[in-house]
Design a protein around this motif. Structure first.
Motif, PDB file in Angstrom:
ATOM      1  N   ASP A 246      -0.608  11.249  -4.809  1.00  0.00           N
ATOM      2  CA  ASP A 246      -0.649  10.911  -3.386  1.00  0.00           C
ATOM      3  C   ASP A 246       0.234  12.113  -2.808  1.00  0.00           C
ATOM      4  N   ARG A 247      -0.216  12.434  -1.685  1.00  0.00           N
ATOM      5  CA  ARG A 247       0.437  13.517  -0.790  1.00  0.00           C
ATOM      6  C   ARG A 247       1.647  13.219  -0.579  1.00  0.00           C
ATOM      7  N   ARG A 248       2.126  12.021  -0.658  1.00  0.00           N
ATOM      8  CA  ARG A 248       3.280  11.326  -0.149  1.00  0.00           C
ATOM      9  C   ARG A 248       4.051  10.869  -1.367  1.00  0.00           C
ATOM     10  N   TYR A 249       3.675  11.319  -2.673  1.00  0.00           N
ATOM     11  CA  TYR A 249       4.344  11.006  -3.881  1.00  0.00           C
ATOM     12  C   TYR A 249       5.847  11.248  -3.653  1.00  0.00           C
ATOM     13  N   ARG A 250       6.863  10.115  -3.812  1.00  0.00           N
ATOM     14  CA  ARG A 250       8.141   9.981  -3.589  1.00  0.00           C
ATOM     15  C   ARG A 250       8.677  10.769  -2.438  1.00  0.00           C
ATOM     16  N   TYR A 251       7.928  10.391  -1.293  1.00  0.00           N
ATOM     17  CA  TYR A 251       8.442  10.831   0.137  1.00  0.00           C
ATOM     18  C   TYR A 251       9.347   9.772   0.570  1.00  0.00           C
ATOM     19  N   PRO A 252      10.657   9.710   0.844  1.00  0.00           N
ATOM     20  CA  PRO A 252      11.270   8.593   1.260  1.00  0.00           C
ATOM     21  C   PRO A 252      11.218   8.157   2.714  1.00  0.00           C
ATOM     22  N   PHE A 253      10.311   8.679   3.372  1.00  0.00           N
ATOM     23  CA  PHE A 253      10.096   7.943   4.591  1.00  0.00           C
ATOM     24  C   PHE A 253       8.738   7.416   4.805  1.00  0.00           C
ATOM     25  N   ILE A 254       7.830   7.455   3.805  1.00  0.00           N
ATOM     26  CA  ILE A 254       6.671   6.908   3.897  1.00  0.00           C
ATOM     27  C   ILE A 254       6.177   5.486   4.651  1.00  0.00           C
TER      28      ILE A 254
ATOM     29  N   ASP B 294       1.016  -1.279  -0.056  1.00  0.00           N
ATOM     30  CA  ASP B 294      -0.116  -0.140  -0.185  1.00  0.00           C
ATOM     31  C   ASP B 294       1.037   1.427  -0.070  1.00  0.00           C
ATOM     32  N   CYS B 295       1.900   1.219   0.797  1.00  0.00           N
ATOM     33  CA  CYS B 295       3.046   2.419   0.910  1.00  0.00           C
ATOM     34  C   CYS B 295       3.483   2.622  -0.464  1.00  0.00           C
ATOM     35  N   LEU B 296       4.057   1.475  -0.997  1.00  0.00           N
ATOM     36  CA  LEU B 296       4.643   1.727  -2.246  1.00  0.00           C
ATOM     37  C   LEU B 296       3.822   2.046  -3.373  1.00  0.00           C
ATOM     38  N   ALA B 297       2.569   1.550  -3.361  1.00  0.00           N
ATOM     39  CA  ALA B 297       1.584   2.282  -4.447  1.00  0.00           C
ATOM     40  C   ALA B 297       1.694   3.759  -4.350  1.00  0.00           C
ATOM     41  N   GLU B 298       1.554   4.409  -2.792  1.00  0.00           N
ATOM     42  CA  GLU B 298       1.374   5.517  -2.872  1.00  0.00           C
ATOM     43  C   GLU B 298       2.640   6.321  -3.030  1.00  0.00           C
ATOM     44  N   LEU B 299       3.825   5.757  -2.631  1.00  0.00           N
ATOM     45  CA  LEU B 299       5.082   6.404  -3.117  1.00  0.00           C
ATOM     46  C   LEU B 299       5.186   6.652  -4.475  1.00  0.00           C
ATOM     47  N   LEU B 300       4.673   5.768  -5.238  1.00  0.00           N
ATOM     48  CA  LEU B 300       4.845   6.075  -6.828  1.00  0.00           C
ATOM     49  C   LEU B 300       3.582   6.686  -7.592  1.00  0.00           C
ATOM     50  N   ASP B 301       2.673   6.982  -6.622  1.00  0.00           N
ATOM     51  CA  ASP B 301       1.577   7.582  -7.409  1.00  0.00           C
ATOM     52  C   ASP B 301       1.585   9.308  -7.370  1.00  0.00           C
ATOM     53  N   PRO B 302       1.632   9.762  -8.329  1.00  0.00           N
ATOM     54  CA  PRO B 302       2.062  11.341  -8.424  1.00  0.00           C
ATOM     55  C   PRO B 302       0.798  12.243  -7.819  1.00  0.00           C
TER      56      PRO B 302
ATOM     57  N   LEU C  20      16.140  -7.675  -1.912  1.00  0.00           N
ATOM     58  CA  LEU C  20      15.340  -6.584  -2.577  1.00  0.00           C
ATOM     59  C   LEU C  20      15.066  -5.357  -1.671  1.00  0.00           C
ATOM     60  N   PRO C  21      14.920  -4.229  -2.426  1.00  0.00           N
ATOM     61  CA  PRO C  21      14.931  -3.001  -1.604  1.00  0.00           C
ATOM     62  C   PRO C  21      13.712  -3.072  -0.593  1.00  0.00           C
ATOM     63  N   TYR C  22      14.166  -2.455   0.488  1.00  0.00           N
ATOM     64  CA  TYR C  22      13.065  -2.730   1.514  1.00  0.00           C
ATOM     65  C   TYR C  22      12.826  -1.321   2.171  1.00  0.00           C
ATOM     66  N   THR C  23      13.432  -0.121   1.798  1.00  0.00           N
ATOM     67  CA  THR C  23      12.887   1.338   2.356  1.00  0.00           C
ATOM     68  C   THR C  23      12.416   1.963   1.071  1.00  0.00           C
ATOM     69  N   PRO C  24      11.645   2.952   1.328  1.00  0.00           N
ATOM     70  CA  PRO C  24      11.137   3.657   0.191  1.00  0.00           C
ATOM     71  C   PRO C  24      12.228   4.315  -0.397  1.00  0.00           C
ATOM     72  N   LEU C  25      13.241   4.671   0.199  1.00  0.00           N
ATOM     73  CA  LEU C  25      14.524   5.374  -0.342  1.00  0.00           C
ATOM     74  C   LEU C  25      15.218   4.185  -1.364  1.00  0.00           C
ATOM     75  N   HIS C  26      15.244   3.057  -1.103  1.00  0.00           N
ATOM     76  CA  HIS C  26      15.874   2.042  -1.993  1.00  0.00           C
ATOM     77  C   HIS C  26      15.024   1.977  -3.204  1.00  0.00           C
ATOM     78  N   HIS C  27      13.655   2.102  -2.993  1.00  0.00           N
ATOM     79  CA  HIS C  27      12.724   1.971  -4.140  1.00  0.00           C
ATOM     80  C   HIS C  27      12.896   3.063  -5.102  1.00  0.00           C
ATOM     81  N   LEU C  28      13.070   4.428  -4.418  1.00  0.00           N
ATOM     82  CA  LEU C  28      13.309   5.377  -5.404  1.00  0.00           C
ATOM     83  C   LEU C  28      14.491   5.339  -6.036  1.00  0.00           C
ATOM     84  N   LEU C  29      15.663   5.009  -5.632  1.00  0.00           N
ATOM     85  CA  LEU C  29      16.705   4.950  -6.154  1.00  0.00           C
ATOM     86  C   LEU C  29      16.890   4.014  -7.486  1.00  0.00           C
ATOM     87  N   PHE C  30      15.966   3.051  -7.380  1.00  0.00           N
ATOM     88  CA  PHE C  30      15.797   2.091  -8.534  1.00  0.00           C
ATOM     89  C   PHE C  30      14.745   2.746  -9.440  1.00  0.00           C
TER      90      PHE C  30
END
Ligand SMILES: [Zn+2]
Ligand SMILES: [Zn+2]
Ligand SMILES: [Zn+2]
Length: 756
Positions: free
Chosen positions: A118-126, A108-116, A305-315
């Motif tokens: 969402d208010r937490r779009y690309r937020y590395p600490f979601i 759920d958080c990963l989907a929000e992280l990559l959803d433009p 595999l990437p386990y923090t939002p920050l890892h996902h953003l790098l990839f």
């Protein structure tokens, strides 16, 4: 009907109360839930079927991070509440609650992280109650934002609303944060100066793609990251880290990318994607896809595999699909966790830093596991698992066990729970000592355990032993290293009574002052008998023999053949420097700096040096690991013969016939894969025969396999099969490492049983 349900376990800070709230609402029940000292207390009222349905579904449908250790249900008189409510927890009532381990970002958080949108779009600490940091941000208990490193980030109104709403995924998610109120990342240069950057994460991805080494602050410490396909960058990282050949772990963008690098079965896939997201050791896929120096001379590779939002953003930048992500430290020092400290300690190794301002309070390396016999087996138990306890069969008094010297962990017990610390590492430098002491203090604080007994290894020079002997006002109990291994395996498998224990490893201080490591014991928790062991052989120049397997080979040859070994027609002997070797032999004859050892690890070293020419190693157990990797997979038939002889009321496993057969094969140019198979198989056969003799004499038929040598897959699998076929019951490690990372648990068990 009204029922009261008392639940203990990991049920706070994991979304448990909103879950119960929803479940009660779905069943139209009234009542309440509240946090208690040990977990949660629930009362529900309604029609009997609805109450039963609730009680049946509850343990089945708990949130992903929750874990119930006990659940008690009792009848209560009706109270006719108007609704179901979440009652505030009273202060001081949550102290014995289990803190959850750190958890990889959820879907759920990963989907929000990559959803433009969402208010937490690309937020590395979601994060939410189902994911994110836990153990590593805790300062004290109860687990509440004010007692974590998130205390310095007051929540904005939007975050607070989520936090207060029992129906929200972020209800009481202590690390809840957003762009407006939470921590942020910064880009620093190699000297620790902040660099202007609109998007430090995207920039770091570009730097990595360009072959730069970036130190990335993660969940439990810093990683050093480089593009795993860039040979020059990986080599530069090796030089900086002063790490010659020890393999690096590789983080891949996705599971699909991991499949390209390693042979994954369903169990390995499940483990890679599990909440802990550990490093999983798997067989490399050939031909190799990565830079050669990622894991040289190794059959296996560690993937995660990437386990923090920050890892996902790098990839997400899609500039690379695999990164070397190795712990941010110099060789064996603990991983750096503090920004300023990282700049000092990683100086000269790193081109850039990607840091953030959420403090890491408890250091935790990545955990390392492998799948064997269909089960996930711990090799290094750390992030994602700690501080989940190992559950014991019986209550113990509060004991602190301080572990060994290498791969150190400590263990604290409380009732039926044994808390193994995260991997502390090799206690051979000041940073590690500090980490050791602070881990003990931290665990005592958050678990509220004041130990009455301290258990330590018998080795007088271990740092952990010296530390233990300085402690005042507690009972001190010394525990023999190999007894601790067996007790650890017994505890994990909830055994009591007496067992046969195979305790095979590299080094442990013996009760007779010699170096043990090829031990067959009969043991219960309180005591052990050494019924058999590998023949003692001199270790020429002591500790130097550990890094130079060739010395061990000389030790073995001299032991069995005296100076006649010079006549052996094998390359190892032909290539020896005669003068240097004679000097070594003189030392052995005069017993100068030549301790005696029955170590299995040293036997592997000797065989590896004779058979395969591995004369120096760069990390612990390297020769043994390479020897196992060399086994020809299709080889069958009998192994080399070992003899068993009686001596002093016990048995000695004699390596002479094995060595003769090995030398004969070498002189006939039998390939390494076959030599290695025959050696391994011979060891399995002699240990199997040994178990039968011990059973004949004692009637014991349960066998525990423990010690670092049982990280050897061939050995553990074949020996298990052999013993099963002979109607033994066999117990191995899974949740607790077989190696020295597991001995603190065994020490605690032994000390607790000697105490009572
Ligand atoms: Zn989440
Ligand atoms: Zn916010
Ligand atoms: Zn050991």
């Amino acid at each position: 009907m009204r029922k009261a349900i008392e639940i203990a376990g990991i049920v706070q800070g994991v979304g448990f109360r909103p879950f119960v709230y929803r479940l009660a609402s779905e069943n139209h029940l009234t009542g309440f839930i509240t946090n208690t000292e040990a977990g949660v207390s629930i009362e529900v009222e309604g029609p009997a079927e609805a109450v039963s349905a609730f009680a049946a579904r509850l343990p089945q449908e708990i949130p992903p991070l929750a874990r119930i250790t006990s659940m008690r249900v009792e009848d209560r008189p009706p109270n006719h509440d108007a609704e179901f409510r979440i009652l505030p927890s009273r202060a001081g009532e949550q102290r014995r609650v289990l803190i959850a381990p750190d958890v990889a970002i959820c879907q759920d958080c990963l989907a929000e992280l990559l959803d433009p949108s969402d208010r937490r779009y690309r937020y590395p600490f979601i994060n939410c109650t189902n994911c994110g940091p836990r153990y590593t941000i805790v300062r004290d208990i109860p687990y509440d934002r004010a007692k974590t490193s998130m205390a310095v980030f007051p929540m904005c109104a939007d975050c607070q609303r989520e936090y207060d709403d029992p129906t929200n995924r972020r209800f009481h998610a202590q690390p809840n944060a957003c762009w407006k109120c939470g921590p942020h990342v910064e880009s620093w240069d190699s000297a620790g100066r902040r660099r202007e950057s609109a998007d430090p994460v995207a920039e770091a991805a570009e730097l990595l793609a360009a072959g730069q080494i970036v130190a990335v602050k993660g969940l439990g410490g810093f990683h050093l990251a480089v593009d795993a396909r860039n040979q020059a960058a990986v080599e530069r990282l090796r030089e900086g880290k002063r790490r010659v050949e020890k393999p690096f772990a590789v983080m891949t963008a996705t599971l699909v990318e991991a499949e390209k690098l390693g042979m994954l079965d369903s169990a390995a896939r499940a483990l890679l994607e599990s909440p802990a997201h550990p490093i999983v050791l798997v067989r490399k896929r050939q031909p190799e896809q990565l830079a050669e120096s990622v894991a040289p001379f190794n059959r296996d590779i560690g993937l995660f595999l990437p386990y923090t939002p920050l890892h996902h953003l790098l990839f997400a930048a899609q500039r690379f699909t695999a990164l070397v992500m190795t712990s941010g430290n110099v060789s064996e020092e603990p991983i750096a966790i503090d920004n300023a400290d990282a700049v000092v300690r990683l100086h000269g190794m790193v081109d850039y830093f990607l840091v953030h301002n959420r403090e890491i309070l408890l250091r935790a390396d990545d955990s390392v596991l492998r799948v064997a016999g269909g089960r996930a087996r711990q090799i290094r138990r750390s992030r994602g698992y700690v501080p989940t306890p190992v559950f014991l069969k019986q209550d113990l008094p509060p004991v602190l066990a301080v572990g060994g010297e290498l791969k150190n962990t400590v263990c604290l017990t409380r009732g039926r729970e044994a808390f193994l610390s995260q991997h502390i590492g090799d206690l051979e430098n000041l940073e590690s000592y500090k980490f050791f002491a602070s881990t003990i203090a931290g665990l005592k604080r958050i678990l509220e355990i004041e130990p009455q007994v301290i258990a330590y290894d018998l080795h007088p020079d271990y740092f952990s032993t010296r530390w233990a002997l300085e402690q005042q006002g507690v009972k001190l109990v010394g525990v023999q290293h190999h007894h601790a291994h067996v007790a650890s395996c017994m505890a994990e498998n909830q055994l009591d009574g007496r067992v046969i224990g195979f305790s095979l490893d590299g080094t442990g201080y013996g009760a007779d002052g010699h170096i043990w490591g090829g031990e067959v014991l009969t043991a219960d928790y309180a005591s052990f008998d050494r019924v058999a062991h590998l023949d003692y052989v001199a270790m020429p120049s002591g500790a130097a023999a550990v890094v130079e397997p060739a010395r061990m080979a000389i030790g073995y040859l001299f032991h069995h053949f005296g100076r006649d070994f010079w006549d052996l027609d094998v390359p190892f002997v032909r290539h020896l420097d005669r003068r240097r070797t004679e000097a070594l032999l003189k030392a052995v004859e005069h017993r100068l700096n030549c301790p005696l050892t029955s170590s299995t690890g040293r036997l592997f070293d000797a065989v590896a040096a004779l058979a395969g020419g591995r004369e120096r190693v760069n990390y612990e157990a390297q020769a043994a690991i390479e020897l196992e990797a060399a086994i020809s997979p299709d080889e069958q038939g009998e192994g080399y013969p070992f003899a068993i002889r009686e001596e002093g009321g016990g048995w000695i496993i004699d390596t002479r016939p094995m060595l003769l057969a090995l030398i004969k094969d070498i002189s006939q140019h039998v390939p390494l894969g076959v030599l290695s198979y025959r050696f391994h198989q011979g060891l399995v056969e002699v240990l199997g025969r040994m178990a039968e003799r011990v059973r004949d004499h004692t009637g014991l038929d349960r066998v525990c396999l423990s010690g670092g040598s049982f990280q050897n897959q061939f050995l553990v699998r074949r020996l298990e099969e052999f013993l099963f076929a002979k109607n033994f019951r066999v117990f191995t490690h899974a949740e607790v490492p077989a190696g020295d990372g597991g001995i603190s648990l065994g020490q605690a068990m032994v000390a607790a049983h000697r105490d009572s």
